[in-house]
Design a protein around this motif. Structure first.
Motif, PDB file in Angstrom:
ATOM      1  N   VAL A 158       2.719  17.270  -5.737  1.00 39.34           N
ATOM      2  CA  VAL A 158       3.429  18.220  -4.877  1.00 39.34           C
ATOM      3  C   VAL A 158       4.741  18.689  -5.498  1.00 39.34           C
ATOM      4  CG1 VAL A 158       4.568  16.381  -3.541  1.00 39.34           C
ATOM      5  CG2 VAL A 158       4.240  18.645  -2.520  1.00 39.34           C
ATOM      6  N   ASP A 159       5.485  17.781  -6.148  1.00 39.83           N
ATOM      7  CA  ASP A 159       6.763  18.186  -6.747  1.00 39.83           C
ATOM      8  C   ASP A 159       6.552  19.267  -7.800  1.00 39.83           C
ATOM      9  OD1 ASP A 159       7.873  16.262  -5.166  1.00 39.83           O
ATOM     10  OD2 ASP A 159       8.619  14.995  -6.787  1.00 39.83           O
ATOM     11  N   ARG A 160       5.525  19.105  -8.594  1.00 39.00           N
ATOM     12  CA  ARG A 160       5.250  20.057  -9.669  1.00 39.00           C
ATOM     13  C   ARG A 160       4.776  21.398  -9.109  1.00 39.00           C
ATOM     14  NH1 ARG A 160       0.862  18.979 -14.522  1.00 39.00           N
ATOM     15  NH2 ARG A 160       1.705  20.493 -16.026  1.00 39.00           N
ATOM     16  N   VAL A 161       3.811  21.337  -8.189  1.00 41.23           N
ATOM     17  CA  VAL A 161       3.232  22.570  -7.657  1.00 41.23           C
ATOM     18  C   VAL A 161       4.247  23.369  -6.847  1.00 41.23           C
ATOM     19  CG1 VAL A 161       1.463  23.524  -6.121  1.00 41.23           C
ATOM     20  CG2 VAL A 161       0.888  21.632  -7.658  1.00 41.23           C
ATOM     21  N   MET A 162       5.067  22.657  -6.070  1.00 37.89           N
ATOM     22  CA  MET A 162       6.011  23.336  -5.180  1.00 37.89           C
ATOM     23  C   MET A 162       7.348  23.644  -5.851  1.00 37.89           C
ATOM     24  SD  MET A 162       4.221  23.802  -2.562  1.00 37.89           S
ATOM     25  CE  MET A 162       5.528  24.479  -1.552  1.00 37.89           C
ATOM     26  N   ILE A 164       0.857  -1.183   0.000  1.00 35.07           N
ATOM     27  CA  ILE A 164       0.000   0.000   0.000  1.00 35.07           C
ATOM     28  C   ILE A 164       0.893   1.233   0.000  1.00 35.07           C
ATOM     29  CG2 ILE A 164      -1.727   1.304   1.286  1.00 35.07           C
ATOM     30  CD1 ILE A 164      -2.696  -1.349   2.460  1.00 35.07           C
ATOM     31  N   PHE A 165       0.809   2.022  -1.046  1.00 38.17           N
ATOM     32  CA  PHE A 165       1.583   3.263  -1.133  1.00 38.17           C
ATOM     33  C   PHE A 165       0.776   4.409  -0.543  1.00 38.17           C
ATOM     34  CE2 PHE A 165       3.952   0.902  -4.383  1.00 38.17           C
ATOM     35  CZ  PHE A 165       5.260   1.299  -4.108  1.00 38.17           C
ATOM     36  N   ASP A 166       1.275   4.958   0.558  1.00 38.13           N
ATOM     37  CA  ASP A 166       0.705   6.164   1.140  1.00 38.13           C
ATOM     38  C   ASP A 166       1.393   7.334   0.451  1.00 38.13           C
ATOM     39  OD1 ASP A 166      -0.253   8.237   2.630  1.00 38.13           O
ATOM     40  OD2 ASP A 166       0.406   7.466   4.575  1.00 38.13           O
ATOM     41  N   ARG A 167       0.854   7.733  -0.667  1.00 40.34           N
ATOM     42  CA  ARG A 167       1.479   8.565  -1.695  1.00 40.34           C
ATOM     43  C   ARG A 167       2.523   7.730  -2.431  1.00 40.34           C
ATOM     44  NH1 ARG A 167      -0.799  13.272  -1.953  1.00 40.34           N
ATOM     45  NH2 ARG A 167      -1.472  14.431  -0.106  1.00 40.34           N
ATOM     46  N   SER A 168       2.760   8.066  -3.667  1.00 42.24           N
ATOM     47  CA  SER A 168       3.517   7.170  -4.534  1.00 42.24           C
ATOM     48  C   SER A 168       4.331   7.965  -5.542  1.00 42.24           C
ATOM     49  CB  SER A 168       2.523   6.265  -5.274  1.00 42.24           C
ATOM     50  OG  SER A 168       1.696   7.060  -6.125  1.00 42.24           O
ATOM     51  N   TRP A 169       4.577   7.326  -6.698  1.00 45.64           N
ATOM     52  CA  TRP A 169       5.292   8.022  -7.774  1.00 45.64           C
ATOM     53  C   TRP A 169       4.498   9.226  -8.275  1.00 45.64           C
ATOM     54  CZ3 TRP A 169       4.608   2.623  -7.921  1.00 45.64           C
ATOM     55  CH2 TRP A 169       3.467   2.157  -8.591  1.00 45.64           C
ATOM     56  N   TYR A 170       3.243   9.343  -7.877  1.00 46.53           N
ATOM     57  CA  TYR A 170       2.443  10.508  -8.281  1.00 46.53           C
ATOM     58  C   TYR A 170       2.792  11.773  -7.499  1.00 46.53           C
ATOM     59  CZ  TYR A 170      -0.238   7.726 -11.497  1.00 46.53           C
ATOM     60  OH  TYR A 170      -0.595   6.947 -12.568  1.00 46.53           O
ATOM     61  N   ASN A 171       3.819  11.709  -6.652  1.00 49.74           N
ATOM     62  CA  ASN A 171       4.371  12.941  -6.082  1.00 49.74           C
ATOM     63  C   ASN A 171       4.886  13.865  -7.195  1.00 49.74           C
ATOM     64  OD1 ASN A 171       3.982  12.661  -3.315  1.00 49.74           O
ATOM     65  ND2 ASN A 171       5.833  11.484  -3.026  1.00 49.74           N
ATOM     66  N   ARG A 172       5.408  13.261  -8.261  1.00 49.50           N
ATOM     67  CA  ARG A 172       6.034  14.051  -9.326  1.00 49.50           C
ATOM     68  C   ARG A 172       5.048  15.030  -9.980  1.00 49.50           C
ATOM     69  NH1 ARG A 172      10.744  13.791 -12.271  1.00 49.50           N
ATOM     70  NH2 ARG A 172      11.543  13.823 -10.145  1.00 49.50           N
ATOM     71  N   PRO A 173       3.854  14.591 -10.432  1.00 49.29           N
ATOM     72  CA  PRO A 173       2.941  15.554 -11.052  1.00 49.29           C
ATOM     73  C   PRO A 173       2.077  16.299 -10.037  1.00 49.29           C
ATOM     74  CG  PRO A 173       1.983  13.389 -11.201  1.00 49.29           C
ATOM     75  CD  PRO A 173       3.328  13.203 -10.552  1.00 49.29           C
TER      76      PRO A 173
END
Length: 277
Positions: free
Chosen positions: A123-127, A112-121
């Motif tokens: 929080v990483d993108r927005v911040m 179970i990923f509590d947040r995953s590779w989708y950090n990239r598009p």
């Protein structure tokens, strides 16, 4: 399953009694689902299945509580929760997906990923931790990466928990005022509150670009956390073609008798004090 829990079900006219009945119905339904999760666990172990469940969503949408309810009655050796911290310098130099691949399940595991590779598009993108170019490239490549996971025989489920602006603010203010919840409120959470619409645009594009037939996104409305948990856990169970595995009850046999030559150890022991509360 029996009759589903309904948070809007009419109960007693008294508000307190109605809330108690609602909570009782919820706990009863959760208990049934956790029994099914235990059966799922037995099947995963016996069949060697590999399952990945991704939880993404708005800050304060209830991902932690959802994961807790899924995992609290099963083995952490089978149901592994992966919540990666910010990458270190070495990880920053790797291929982006590299550190996530290392956590994908082996046979007989649910990750179970509590947040995953989708950090990239997200929080990483927005911040600004990732450039627009890198975020766009991720959105192009992610469906192919997930196709490879699914084609390997791994079950991949993706859930995005939503929450309204008003409910998110209520939960943030509750965290501010409650000492046992203050650790949940990070600087990133505060920034996500301020930049609601920047995150909205990012998440809209993320879901649009990566919602595929082989790995669709499932949206979980979560203003009512309890309702969300019942709905989401039920969906997980319905999405995995597991079967109940017969449990072979072990024979405990007889406990050995106390040896005649056993002498009680009279050494000093540190005993936790009884507070008599």
């Amino acid at each position: 399953m029996n009759k589903m829990y309904d948070p809007n079900r009419d109960g007693e006219t008294d508000g307190g009694s109605k809330k108690k009945k609602r909570n009782k119905d919820y706990e009863k339904e959760i208990a049934k689902l956790q029994v099914e999760l235990a059966h799922l666990q037995a099947w995963v172990k016996s069949s060697g299945a590999r399952i990945v469940i991704i939880f993404e969503g708005r800050d304060a949408a209830g991902k932690g509580g959802m994961i807790k309810r899924i995992t609290e009655r099963v083995s952490p050796r089978v149901f592994r929760v992966v919540a990666l911290p910010a990458p270190n310098d070495r990880e920053k130099s790797q291929i982006y997906m590299q550190r996530y691949i290392a956590h994908l399940p082996a046979a007989g595991e649910v990750v179970i990923f509590d947040r995953s590779w989708y950090n990239r598009p997200g929080v990483d993108r927005v911040m600004g931790f990732a450039t627009e170019k890198k975020a766009k490239r991720f959105l192009e490549l992610a469906p192919r990466f997930e196709a490879a996971i699914v084609e390997s025989g791994t079950v991949l489920l993706k859930y995005f928990l939503t929450v309204s602006e008003a409910e998110q603010e209520r939960r943030f203010r509750r965290r501010i005022d409650d000492p046992v919840r203050q650790w949940k409120l990070s600087p990133m959470d505060v920034e996500s509150y301020r930049r609601w619409w920047d995150y909205t645009r990012a998440y809209d594009e993320m879901i649009r670009m990566t919602d595929t037939q082989h790995a669709p996104w499932w949206i979980v409305p979560s203003d009512d956390k309890k309702h969300a948990r019942i709905n989401c856990i039920s969906h997980i169970l319905k999405s995995i073609p597991y079967e109940r595995v017969k449990f072979d009850k072990p024979e405990l046999g007889k406990r050995q008798k106390r040896p005649g030559d056993y002498v009680e150890d009279e050494g000093v022991r540190n005993i936790v004090p009884d507070l008599n509360w």
